[in-house]
Scaffold this motif. Structure first.
Motif, short mmCIF file in Angstrom:
data_model
loop_
_atom_site.label_atom_id
_atom_site.label_comp_id
_atom_site.label_asym_id
_atom_site.label_seq_id
_atom_site.Cartn_x
_atom_site.Cartn_y
_atom_site.Cartn_z
N ALA A 15 0.95 -1.19 -0.06
CA ALA A 15 -0.10 0.03 0.05
C ALA A 15 0.98 1.32 0.12
CB ALA A 15 -1.02 0.14 1.14
N HIS A 16 1.78 1.17 0.63
CA HIS A 16 2.77 2.28 0.93
C HIS A 16 3.46 2.56 -0.55
CE1 HIS A 16 3.33 1.60 5.40
NE2 HIS A 16 2.07 2.38 5.14
N ALA A 17 3.70 1.60 -1.29
CA ALA A 17 4.49 1.60 -2.54
C ALA A 17 3.52 2.29 -3.47
CB ALA A 17 4.87 0.25 -2.94
N VAL A 18 2.11 2.02 -3.38
CA VAL A 18 1.19 2.64 -4.38
C VAL A 18 1.22 4.16 -3.94
CG1 VAL A 18 -1.09 2.45 -4.74
CG2 VAL A 18 -0.11 0.47 -4.75
N ALA A 23 2.08 9.47 -5.62
CA ALA A 23 2.70 10.74 -5.59
C ALA A 23 3.69 11.35 -6.42
CB ALA A 23 3.13 10.75 -4.20
N ARG A 24 4.53 10.19 -6.90
CA ARG A 24 5.54 10.60 -7.83
C ARG A 24 5.10 10.86 -9.28
NH1 ARG A 24 10.28 6.07 -6.36
NH2 ARG A 24 11.23 7.20 -4.61
N TYR A 32 -2.66 10.50 -12.37
CA TYR A 32 -2.66 9.63 -11.43
C TYR A 32 -3.06 8.11 -12.05
CZ TYR A 32 -7.26 11.77 -11.42
OH TYR A 32 -8.53 12.35 -11.86
N ASP A 33 -2.58 7.79 -13.04
CA ASP A 33 -2.78 6.51 -13.67
C ASP A 33 -2.57 5.33 -12.78
OD1 ASP A 33 -3.92 7.77 -16.01
OD2 ASP A 33 -1.83 7.56 -17.06
N ALA A 34 -1.60 5.53 -11.55
CA ALA A 34 -1.28 4.48 -10.79
C ALA A 34 -2.33 4.11 -9.85
CB ALA A 34 0.00 4.98 -9.99
N LEU A 35 -3.41 4.86 -9.81
CA LEU A 35 -4.41 4.46 -8.95
C LEU A 35 -5.70 4.17 -9.87
CD1 LEU A 35 -4.41 7.80 -6.72
CD2 LEU A 35 -3.42 5.52 -6.34
#
Length: 50
Positions: A15-18, A23-24, A32-35
């Protein structure tokens, strides 16, 4: 008897890695495609309601 499954802090670390990736990406590219593959509220509520 059921078997015990232990993941230690692995779920929290993932979760912290996500959060870090998102954020990066947001600060760098402004996106915010990572989400994109996150759980919807309905599915999350169903999972937590068990």
């Amino acid at each position: 008897m059921g078997e015990r499954v232990s993941v230690g802090s692995g779920i929290a670390q993932a979760a912290h890695a996500v959060v870090r990736r998102a954020a990066r990406e947001l600060l760098g590219a402004g996106t915010y495609d990572a989400l994109a593959d996150g759980l919807g509220y309905g599915e999350l509520n169903t999972l937590l309601g068990r």
